[in-house]
Design an enzyme around this catalytic site. Structure first.
Site, PDB file in Angstrom:
ATOM      1  N   GLY A   8      -0.947   1.619   9.457  1.00 34.32           N
ATOM      2  CA  GLY A   8      -0.235   1.362  10.708  1.00 34.32           C
ATOM      3  C   GLY A   8      -1.092   0.921  11.880  1.00 34.32           C
ATOM      4  O   GLY A   8      -0.634   0.959  13.016  1.00 34.32           O
ATOM      5  N   PHE A  27      -6.499   5.162   7.930  1.00 36.82           N
ATOM      6  CA  PHE A  27      -5.114   5.330   8.375  1.00 36.82           C
ATOM      7  C   PHE A  27      -4.347   4.017   8.237  1.00 36.82           C
ATOM      8  O   PHE A  27      -4.902   2.945   8.507  1.00 36.82           O
ATOM      9  CB  PHE A  27      -5.062   5.797   9.835  1.00 36.82           C
ATOM     10  CG  PHE A  27      -5.726   7.140  10.027  1.00 36.82           C
ATOM     11  CD1 PHE A  27      -5.005   8.315   9.852  1.00 36.82           C
ATOM     12  CD2 PHE A  27      -7.082   7.221  10.322  1.00 36.82           C
ATOM     13  CE1 PHE A  27      -5.625   9.554   9.985  1.00 36.82           C
ATOM     14  CE2 PHE A  27      -7.716   8.453  10.452  1.00 36.82           C
ATOM     15  CZ  PHE A  27      -6.986   9.623  10.286  1.00 36.82           C
ATOM     16  N   MET A  31     -11.852   5.343  -0.874  1.00 34.02           N
ATOM     17  CA  MET A  31     -12.572   5.581   0.378  1.00 34.02           C
ATOM     18  C   MET A  31     -13.268   6.920   0.204  1.00 34.02           C
ATOM     19  O   MET A  31     -12.835   7.962   0.696  1.00 34.02           O
ATOM     20  CB  MET A  31     -11.582   5.575   1.552  1.00 34.02           C
ATOM     21  CG  MET A  31     -11.172   4.163   1.929  1.00 34.02           C
ATOM     22  SD  MET A  31      -9.671   4.104   2.913  1.00 34.02           S
ATOM     23  CE  MET A  31      -8.464   3.970   1.615  1.00 34.02           C
ATOM     24  N   SER A  86       0.842  -1.202   0.000  1.00 36.15           N
ATOM     25  CA  SER A  86       0.000   0.000   0.000  1.00 36.15           C
ATOM     26  C   SER A  86       0.873   1.247   0.000  1.00 36.15           C
ATOM     27  O   SER A  86       1.673   1.466   0.911  1.00 36.15           O
ATOM     28  CB  SER A  86      -0.900  -0.002   1.238  1.00 36.15           C
ATOM     29  OG  SER A  86      -1.489   1.267   1.376  1.00 36.15           O
ATOM     30  N   HIS A 112      -1.237  -1.199  -4.277  1.00 38.80           N
ATOM     31  CA  HIS A 112      -2.511  -0.767  -3.685  1.00 38.80           C
ATOM     32  C   HIS A 112      -2.430   0.743  -3.434  1.00 38.80           C
ATOM     33  O   HIS A 112      -1.487   1.222  -2.790  1.00 38.80           O
ATOM     34  CB  HIS A 112      -2.721  -1.523  -2.372  1.00 38.80           C
ATOM     35  CG  HIS A 112      -4.029  -1.274  -1.711  1.00 38.80           C
ATOM     36  ND1 HIS A 112      -5.175  -1.973  -2.015  1.00 38.80           N
ATOM     37  CD2 HIS A 112      -4.376  -0.394  -0.731  1.00 38.80           C
ATOM     38  CE1 HIS A 112      -6.170  -1.551  -1.259  1.00 38.80           C
ATOM     39  NE2 HIS A 112      -5.717  -0.586  -0.464  1.00 38.80           N
ATOM     40  N   MET A 117     -12.015  -5.145   5.032  1.00 40.22           N
ATOM     41  CA  MET A 117     -11.224  -4.211   5.842  1.00 40.22           C
ATOM     42  C   MET A 117     -11.026  -4.824   7.229  1.00 40.22           C
ATOM     43  O   MET A 117     -12.003  -5.158   7.916  1.00 40.22           O
ATOM     44  CB  MET A 117     -11.942  -2.863   5.978  1.00 40.22           C
ATOM     45  CG  MET A 117     -12.081  -2.067   4.693  1.00 40.22           C
ATOM     46  SD  MET A 117     -10.539  -1.745   3.817  1.00 40.22           S
ATOM     47  CE  MET A 117      -9.583  -0.875   5.049  1.00 40.22           C
ATOM     48  N   HIS A 158      -8.130   1.863  -4.240  1.00 38.89           N
ATOM     49  CA  HIS A 158      -9.135   1.699  -3.175  1.00 38.89           C
ATOM     50  C   HIS A 158      -9.744   3.068  -2.876  1.00 38.89           C
ATOM     51  O   HIS A 158      -9.088   3.917  -2.264  1.00 38.89           O
ATOM     52  CB  HIS A 158      -8.410   1.107  -1.956  1.00 38.89           C
ATOM     53  CG  HIS A 158      -9.254   0.945  -0.742  1.00 38.89           C
ATOM     54  ND1 HIS A 158      -8.705   0.639   0.489  1.00 38.89           N
ATOM     55  CD2 HIS A 158     -10.608   1.029  -0.531  1.00 38.89           C
ATOM     56  CE1 HIS A 158      -9.672   0.550   1.379  1.00 38.89           C
ATOM     57  NE2 HIS A 158     -10.831   0.790   0.800  1.00 38.89           N
ATOM     58  N   MET A 210      -8.546   8.879  -0.341  1.00 34.09           N
ATOM     59  CA  MET A 210      -9.442   9.275   0.761  1.00 34.09           C
ATOM     60  C   MET A 210      -9.976  10.677   0.503  1.00 34.09           C
ATOM     61  O   MET A 210      -9.219  11.548   0.070  1.00 34.09           O
ATOM     62  CB  MET A 210      -8.672   9.262   2.081  1.00 34.09           C
ATOM     63  CG  MET A 210      -8.022   7.920   2.368  1.00 34.09           C
ATOM     64  SD  MET A 210      -7.142   7.949   3.932  1.00 34.09           S
ATOM     65  CE  MET A 210      -6.334   6.351   3.864  1.00 34.09           C
ATOM     66  N   ASP A 219      -4.459   4.011  -1.945  1.00 31.71           N
ATOM     67  CA  ASP A 219      -5.579   4.441  -1.107  1.00 31.71           C
ATOM     68  C   ASP A 219      -5.962   5.887  -1.399  1.00 31.71           C
ATOM     69  O   ASP A 219      -5.157   6.792  -1.224  1.00 31.71           O
ATOM     70  CB  ASP A 219      -5.186   4.322   0.378  1.00 31.71           C
ATOM     71  CG  ASP A 219      -5.072   2.876   0.814  1.00 31.71           C
ATOM     72  OD1 ASP A 219      -6.053   2.133   0.639  1.00 31.71           O
ATOM     73  OD2 ASP A 219      -3.994   2.484   1.310  1.00 31.71           O
ATOM     74  N   ASP A 222      -7.267  -6.050   3.873  1.00 30.80           N
ATOM     75  CA  ASP A 222      -6.623  -4.733   3.922  1.00 30.80           C
ATOM     76  C   ASP A 222      -6.600  -4.196   5.352  1.00 30.80           C
ATOM     77  O   ASP A 222      -7.648  -3.892   5.922  1.00 30.80           O
ATOM     78  CB  ASP A 222      -7.381  -3.772   2.999  1.00 30.80           C
ATOM     79  CG  ASP A 222      -6.675  -2.427   2.861  1.00 30.80           C
ATOM     80  OD1 ASP A 222      -5.559  -2.266   3.384  1.00 30.80           O
ATOM     81  OD2 ASP A 222      -7.258  -1.532   2.210  1.00 30.80           O
TER      82      ASP A 222
END
Ligand code: DX5
Ligand code: ZN
Length: 208
Positions: free
Chosen positions: A142, A140, A65, A7, A30, A134, A63, A34, A32, A168
């Site tokens: 980590g 976020f 979001m 990611s 991947h 998910m 992905h 957002m 992300d 994920d």
């Protein structure tokens, strides 16, 4: 056989082209996206995807979001997305989003947040190429994996055998075996791969 999808969220954004070289032997990248509404965070958008598209031939697993992904499907496809995943919890009707993704020429995926039951994916799930479970609250990198989400992987594989199931959030050397045991086809791994001393070795170990 499991695919590894690092990611980009965990990469050093000040040197993305070098970061992509580190993971060039991954199965896919991947990415992300957002919107600050669907999740309380902002990340990267189509301009960055378009820039890194020129640097690698890796498949881009994007992905979204986003609360309202529908108007942006063709934008992300043109930027270089190969697989476009939206959230079942978004405001747009899933059938319309899937149709837009397929019309764009990309593969279609849906993601399901921890609080959402698998039953939210209706008959239309039969048209999906990929389903993302998910295992953290989206927004976020980590975070620690919610391992109690893994039975969803097993259920979704049984119900939608045509789709690849992706996990994920919080994938690392400790949790990857659990994901594989549940039947996952793709493991997204941000922190564990990009922060590893040897990202290639980390990917190999995750895949075993
Ligand atoms: C979370 C993102 C994940 C995240 C995973 O909202 O969808 O893809 O980057 O990061 P790690 O592997 O660090 O949990
Ligand atoms: Zn993601």
């Amino acid at each position: 056989m499991v695919y590894i999808a690092p990611s980009l969220l965990a990469a050093d954004f000040s040197r993305l082209s070098e970061e992509i070289v580190k993971i060039r032997r991954a199965d896919m990248l991947h990415v992300d996206v957002m919107d600050g509404h669907f999740v309380p965070n902002l990340s990267i958008g189509p301009a960055v995807i378009e820039s890194i598209r020129k640097k690698t031939k890796l498949l881009f697993d994007v992905h979204l979001m986003m609360e309202e992904p529908l108007p942006y499907i063709s934008v992300f496809r043109q930027a270089g997305a190969d697989i476009i995943t939206f959230h079942v919890e978004c405001k747009d009707p899933p059938q319309a989003v899937i149709a837009a993704i397929k019309a764009s020429g990309a593969k279609a995926g849906v993601a399901i947040s921890p609080k959402t039951p698998v039953s939210e994916i209706g008959q239309w799930g039969e048209d999906l190429d990929q389903i993302t479970v998910m295992t953290v609250e989206p927004g976020f990198g980590g975070q620690s994996m919610m391992v109690d989400m893994l039975p969803k992987v097993y259920k979704l594989r049984a119900r939608f055998p045509q789709a690849l199931v992706e996990v994920d959030g919080g994938v690392n050397l400790d949790t990857a075996p659990l994901c594989k045991a549940a039947g996952a086809n793709i493991l997204v791994a941000g922190t564990s791969v990009f922060r590893a001393e040897d990202p290639y070795l980390e990917m190999r170990c995750l895949a075993i």
